[in-house]
Design a protein around this motif. Sequence first.
Motif, PDB file in Angstrom:
ATOM      1  N   LEU A  56       0.776  -1.165   0.074  1.00  0.00           N
ATOM      2  CA  LEU A  56      -0.164   0.074  -0.020  1.00  0.00           C
ATOM      3  C   LEU A  56       0.751   1.375  -0.051  1.00  0.00           C
ATOM      4  O   LEU A  56       0.566   2.218  -0.867  1.00  0.00           O
ATOM      5  CB  LEU A  56      -0.718  -0.022   1.215  1.00  0.00           C
ATOM      6  N   LEU A  57       1.869   1.346   0.896  1.00  0.00           N
ATOM      7  CA  LEU A  57       2.876   2.427   0.897  1.00  0.00           C
ATOM      8  C   LEU A  57       3.600   2.686  -0.257  1.00  0.00           C
ATOM      9  O   LEU A  57       4.334   3.729  -0.706  1.00  0.00           O
ATOM     10  CB  LEU A  57       3.555   2.373   2.153  1.00  0.00           C
ATOM     11  N   THR A  65       2.555   1.381  -7.046  1.00  0.00           N
ATOM     12  CA  THR A  65       2.833   1.946  -8.379  1.00  0.00           C
ATOM     13  C   THR A  65       1.922   1.385  -9.254  1.00  0.00           C
ATOM     14  O   THR A  65       1.531   0.224  -9.373  1.00  0.00           O
ATOM     15  CB  THR A  65       4.242   1.708  -8.469  1.00  0.00           C
ATOM     16  N   PRO A 105      -4.950   0.280  -3.981  1.00  0.00           N
ATOM     17  CA  PRO A 105      -5.331   0.730  -2.462  1.00  0.00           C
ATOM     18  C   PRO A 105      -6.666   0.347  -2.265  1.00  0.00           C
ATOM     19  O   PRO A 105      -7.089   0.064  -1.069  1.00  0.00           O
ATOM     20  CB  PRO A 105      -4.862   2.073  -2.496  1.00  0.00           C
ATOM     21  N   TYR A 136      -2.642   6.939   6.735  1.00  0.00           N
ATOM     22  CA  TYR A 136      -2.025   6.831   5.226  1.00  0.00           C
ATOM     23  C   TYR A 136      -3.277   7.423   4.575  1.00  0.00           C
ATOM     24  O   TYR A 136      -3.366   8.302   3.572  1.00  0.00           O
ATOM     25  CB  TYR A 136      -2.026   5.519   4.793  1.00  0.00           C
ATOM     26  N   LEU A 137      -4.733   7.094   4.851  1.00  0.00           N
ATOM     27  CA  LEU A 137      -5.941   7.632   4.351  1.00  0.00           C
ATOM     28  C   LEU A 137      -6.009   9.080   4.314  1.00  0.00           C
ATOM     29  O   LEU A 137      -6.508   9.867   3.535  1.00  0.00           O
ATOM     30  CB  LEU A 137      -7.112   6.710   4.639  1.00  0.00           C
ATOM     31  N   VAL A 182      -3.491  11.235   4.936  1.00  0.00           N
ATOM     32  CA  VAL A 182      -2.577  11.940   4.292  1.00  0.00           C
ATOM     33  C   VAL A 182      -2.991  11.925   2.672  1.00  0.00           C
ATOM     34  O   VAL A 182      -2.626  12.896   2.004  1.00  0.00           O
ATOM     35  CB  VAL A 182      -1.226  11.304   4.421  1.00  0.00           C
ATOM     36  N   ARG A 183      -3.517  10.843   2.148  1.00  0.00           N
ATOM     37  CA  ARG A 183      -4.009  10.959   0.674  1.00  0.00           C
ATOM     38  C   ARG A 183      -5.262  11.788   0.550  1.00  0.00           C
ATOM     39  O   ARG A 183      -5.287  12.439  -0.511  1.00  0.00           O
ATOM     40  CB  ARG A 183      -4.386   9.302   0.501  1.00  0.00           C
ATOM     41  N   LEU A 184      -5.943  11.876   1.392  1.00  0.00           N
ATOM     42  CA  LEU A 184      -7.180  12.804   1.633  1.00  0.00           C
ATOM     43  C   LEU A 184      -6.773  14.353   1.489  1.00  0.00           C
ATOM     44  O   LEU A 184      -7.215  14.919   0.660  1.00  0.00           O
ATOM     45  CB  LEU A 184      -8.086  12.524   2.621  1.00  0.00           C
ATOM     46  N   GLU A 239      -3.534  15.124   0.378  1.00  0.00           N
ATOM     47  CA  GLU A 239      -2.975  15.343  -0.924  1.00  0.00           C
ATOM     48  C   GLU A 239      -3.945  15.606  -1.957  1.00  0.00           C
ATOM     49  O   GLU A 239      -4.000  16.388  -2.874  1.00  0.00           O
ATOM     50  CB  GLU A 239      -1.946  14.161  -0.963  1.00  0.00           C
ATOM     51  N   PHE A 240      -5.149  14.679  -2.022  1.00  0.00           N
ATOM     52  CA  PHE A 240      -6.064  14.578  -2.952  1.00  0.00           C
ATOM     53  C   PHE A 240      -6.785  15.972  -3.248  1.00  0.00           C
ATOM     54  O   PHE A 240      -7.241  16.657  -4.130  1.00  0.00           O
ATOM     55  CB  PHE A 240      -7.241  13.481  -2.818  1.00  0.00           C
ATOM     56  N   ASN A 260      -5.487  18.809  -2.029  1.00  0.00           N
ATOM     57  CA  ASN A 260      -4.640  19.889  -2.009  1.00  0.00           C
ATOM     58  C   ASN A 260      -4.629  20.788  -0.749  1.00  0.00           C
ATOM     59  O   ASN A 260      -4.267  21.757  -0.515  1.00  0.00           O
ATOM     60  CB  ASN A 260      -4.706  21.056  -3.212  1.00  0.00           C
TER      61      ASN A 260
END
Length: 326
Positions: A229-230, A233, A241, A281-282, A284-286, A288-289, A291
């Motif tokens: 997951l981390l 690619t 994911p 992880y979720l 941080v991804r949220l 990033e998504f 911005n």
Amino acid sequence: MQELLARALLPPAQAALIRADETRRPFSLHRELRLLLYLGIVLLSGGLGVLIYQHIDRIGHGVIVAAMAGLMLACLGYAARHLPPFTWAEAPRTGFLPDYALLLGCLLFVTLETYLQVQYGVFGSRYGLATVLPAAVFFALAYRFDHRGVLAMGITALAAWVGVTIQPLSAFVTNDFWHSRLSTAAIVLGLGLMATGLLAERYGRKAHFAFTYLSLGSNLLLLAATASLLDFTPGAGSFPPVVLVPLILAVCAALVWYARRAHSYLLLLLGVAYAYVVVTYLLVRLIEFTNGFNDGGFVLLLFYVPLSAVGVVWLLLNIKKLLRPR
């Protein structure tokens, strides 16, 4: 006990007797002594290996092979002399020395096999055979001698065999241990080990082995899934994911459920730790998504870190209550 006193469910005189008994009761060193014995066996094996390496020119390979084989057979023979009758339930202990003789014999078996492969190339390039052989031997010995330590060695050898079969020498040559095919195989093997543990407990076939299967299998599965997951690619062939996140959270929830049922601190901490990694992880991804690092995302993380730390402290302080049967 304080709670029982506060609710008037325990008389003060009885509480005083319980406190006095706990104060005078001998402290058991059983687990500590067993740990020292395990460490002693490991240090003995390592020390003998270093001694042999330093004096290989004087001793000779034939003497070394004969000595290791003789000591291995002596350990296994001593354990076999105290072999309990086979039962699918937990076999009665005949003493602690046969258990450690069996463990030392298994360690010597691995050492002897490795020595023969390095010095004489017994298995050639068939590395799968070199790893599946100890796995088969250890599983057979674990079930016949009812030994959970040897079972753990068998599971480790089985995982090594899967790794060598799926991706030969990847961990040694390319340093790409969590290759997509290898991580997928580790996830499948982890699921298989967990299912084996649950089935063993369900049908009473060495039910006390269930904890070993579940702890090692879940850790292998969660480690492989989290690493994938981390390091995901797109187009690499590993699970996306959208599959890994629900899988990890489901396994973590199952571990917490089983930990409360079996009163296991290890499985509870394992489930909570991996779930915490996935939730972070979720988040941080949220951010990033959306911005969010340019807006309020960084502030959210500043609140999340201390609050999650408080949650960890609360868990450690209330872990006994969480595991208390209802």
